[in-house]
Design a protein around this motif. Structure first.
Motif, short mmCIF file in Angstrom:
data_model
loop_
_atom_site.label_atom_id
_atom_site.label_comp_id
_atom_site.label_asym_id
_atom_site.label_seq_id
_atom_site.Cartn_x
_atom_site.Cartn_y
_atom_site.Cartn_z
N ASP A 90 33.93 -13.62 -41.48
CA ASP A 90 33.27 -14.73 -42.19
C ASP A 90 34.11 -15.99 -42.24
N VAL A 91 35.29 -15.96 -41.60
CA VAL A 91 36.11 -17.16 -41.43
C VAL A 91 36.05 -17.61 -39.97
N ARG A 92 35.86 -16.67 -39.07
CA ARG A 92 35.80 -17.00 -37.66
C ARG A 92 34.50 -17.71 -37.29
N ASN A 93 33.44 -17.42 -38.03
CA ASN A 93 32.19 -18.14 -37.83
C ASN A 93 31.50 -18.26 -39.18
N PHE A 94 31.11 -19.46 -39.57
CA PHE A 94 30.56 -19.64 -40.91
C PHE A 94 29.59 -20.83 -40.94
N LYS A 95 28.69 -20.80 -41.93
CA LYS A 95 27.70 -21.86 -42.12
C LYS A 95 27.65 -22.23 -43.58
N ASN A 96 27.03 -23.37 -43.87
CA ASN A 96 26.79 -23.71 -45.26
C ASN A 96 25.48 -23.05 -45.71
N PRO A 97 25.20 -23.01 -47.01
CA PRO A 97 24.03 -22.27 -47.51
C PRO A 97 22.70 -22.72 -46.91
N GLY A 304 30.13 -26.46 -48.80
CA GLY A 304 30.04 -25.98 -50.17
C GLY A 304 31.36 -25.38 -50.62
N GLU A 305 31.50 -25.24 -51.92
CA GLU A 305 32.78 -24.81 -52.50
C GLU A 305 33.15 -23.38 -52.12
N GLU A 306 32.18 -22.47 -52.14
CA GLU A 306 32.50 -21.06 -51.90
C GLU A 306 32.99 -20.83 -50.48
N VAL A 307 32.22 -21.29 -49.50
CA VAL A 307 32.61 -21.11 -48.10
C VAL A 307 33.90 -21.87 -47.81
N SER A 308 33.97 -23.11 -48.29
CA SER A 308 35.16 -23.93 -48.05
C SER A 308 36.42 -23.28 -48.59
N SER A 309 36.33 -22.76 -49.81
CA SER A 309 37.50 -22.13 -50.43
C SER A 309 37.99 -20.95 -49.60
N ARG A 310 37.07 -20.13 -49.12
CA ARG A 310 37.43 -18.94 -48.33
C ARG A 310 38.10 -19.34 -47.02
N VAL A 311 37.51 -20.31 -46.33
CA VAL A 311 38.02 -20.70 -45.01
C VAL A 311 39.34 -21.45 -45.12
N VAL A 312 39.43 -22.39 -46.03
CA VAL A 312 40.67 -23.17 -46.17
C VAL A 312 41.82 -22.27 -46.60
N HIS A 313 41.55 -21.29 -47.45
CA HIS A 313 42.59 -20.34 -47.84
C HIS A 313 43.14 -19.60 -46.63
N ALA A 314 42.24 -19.16 -45.75
CA ALA A 314 42.67 -18.44 -44.55
C ALA A 314 43.48 -19.34 -43.63
N ILE A 315 43.08 -20.61 -43.53
CA ILE A 315 43.82 -21.55 -42.68
C ILE A 315 45.21 -21.82 -43.26
N LYS A 316 45.28 -22.00 -44.57
CA LYS A 316 46.57 -22.22 -45.21
C LYS A 316 47.50 -21.01 -45.00
N GLU A 317 46.93 -19.83 -45.06
CA GLU A 317 47.72 -18.62 -44.84
C GLU A 317 48.27 -18.60 -43.42
#
Length: 322
Positions: A90-97, A304-317
């Motif tokens: 869900d970080v490798r491919n994702f969409k907004n709601p 959106g906040e939920e998807v963005s938070s998940r993806v940006v966290h993975a990128i920061k990691e």
């Protein structure tokens, strides 16, 4: 990454020895087969997600071919130095709601013995409320503190069928004024500025000036930061195919040959611990600031906040800046 999965077939005798108890022991084979099936499923999913990334589905044929060629060249040349992509699906491919924005992300970290820190590729498609579609495709290669050589970046940003912004560079990782030998080795001796100069001679191409002072300070003096405008889509395709693609491939070739290659022991330049720590601090500061200026601001608006938070966290990691 292309992987080969070997199935091992298990077989057992259909008959029992007269001296063998008819009470059978719990078989470990189903468990082994279950684990293998799970591994096969993960591998199939990895292949599917990589193919999805390599589709670059919302851009023109010439642009798609360029991105596929560059990413394939990087992975083929650095294959022994790269680990498989470990991002969650869900970080490798994702969409907004509401489905108006979609993106694909591909990150491969480098082996510990490699100068590669990680390679990252992405595409982003977003329908803006005004009716315009924004399409961003990018590939970057980041080196670790075992080398002071420059990184690699190519990014194309398009919000019109007949114009786009190109960023193509080997961003420097040392102060060019304090280290003129660095400037000579990676920029003068490689004639990197010739690509920018050649592209600027074409009609409809002019320098692009980013509104961000941080972005402008992060790139080298030879960076091709260009705005390409054409009268029709076919002409833009021609520029991408006949001029941008050769330049991008040559710049990538310089990076692979001069910066990203594994050096022989006798060729390695030993850096002091203080110099190495300073390089690490600079790299982390650059990555952290890049996320703050770009993803932290734009991703919540797009996804959106939920998807963005998940993806940006993975990128920061992956960037090592959590």
């Amino acid at each position: 990454m292309a992987m080969i999965f070997c199935n091992t077939l298990y077989s057992s005798s259909p008959s029992l020895s007269p001296l063998t108890s008819t009470r059978s022991k719990p078989s470990r084979f189903p468990e082994r087969l279950r684990v293998r099936a799970q591994f096969q499923s993960m591998e199939d999913q990895d292949g599917l997600l990589r193919r999805k990334f390599m589709e670059f589905p919302y851009v023109s044929p010439a642009r798609r071919q360029l991105m596929v060629d560059l990413m394939s060249t990087i992975e083929d040349r650095l294959q022994s130095q790269l680990l498989p992509c470990s991002l969650p699906p869900d970080v490798r491919n994702f969409k907004n709601p509401n489905g108006s924005a979609e993106a694909s992300l591909h990150i491969r970290s480098g082996e510990k013995s490699s100068p590669i820190d990680f390679v990252i590729g992405s595409w982003i498609h977003c329908k803006i409320p005004t009716g315009v579609s924004l399409n961003i495709t990018s590939i970057s290669g980041f080196l670790n503190s075992s080398t002071k050589a420059p990184n690699f970046v190519v990014e194309l940003i398009q919000s019109s069928p007949t114009s786009l912004v190109l960023i193509l560079d080997l961003p420097h990782r040392r102060d060019l004024v304090l280290h003129p030998d660095y400037l000579k080795e990676f920029y003068q001796d490689t004639a990197l500025d010739s690509h920018r100069q050649s592209l600027l001679k074409l009609p409809g191409i002019k320098p692009y000036v980013s509104p961000s002072l941080f972005v402008r300070s992060a790139f080298s003096p030879t960076a091709s930061m260009l705005k390409i405008d054409s009268e029709e889509e076919a002409k833009l395709e021609e520029i991408l195919r006949d001029h941008v693609a050769p330049a991008a491939k040559e710049v990538l070739g310089v990076w692979l040959e001069r910066c990203a290659r594994e050096e022989e022991q006798e060729e390695k330049i030993v850096m002091g611990e203080e110099e190495k720590m300073e390089l690490e601090r600079r790299d982390k500061s650059f990555r952290r600031k890049s996320i703050e200026e770009d993803l932290d601001l734009q991703f919540p608006r797009m996804f959106g906040e939920e998807v963005s938070s998940r993806v940006v966290h993975a990128i920061k990691e992956a960037f090592g800046v959590l």
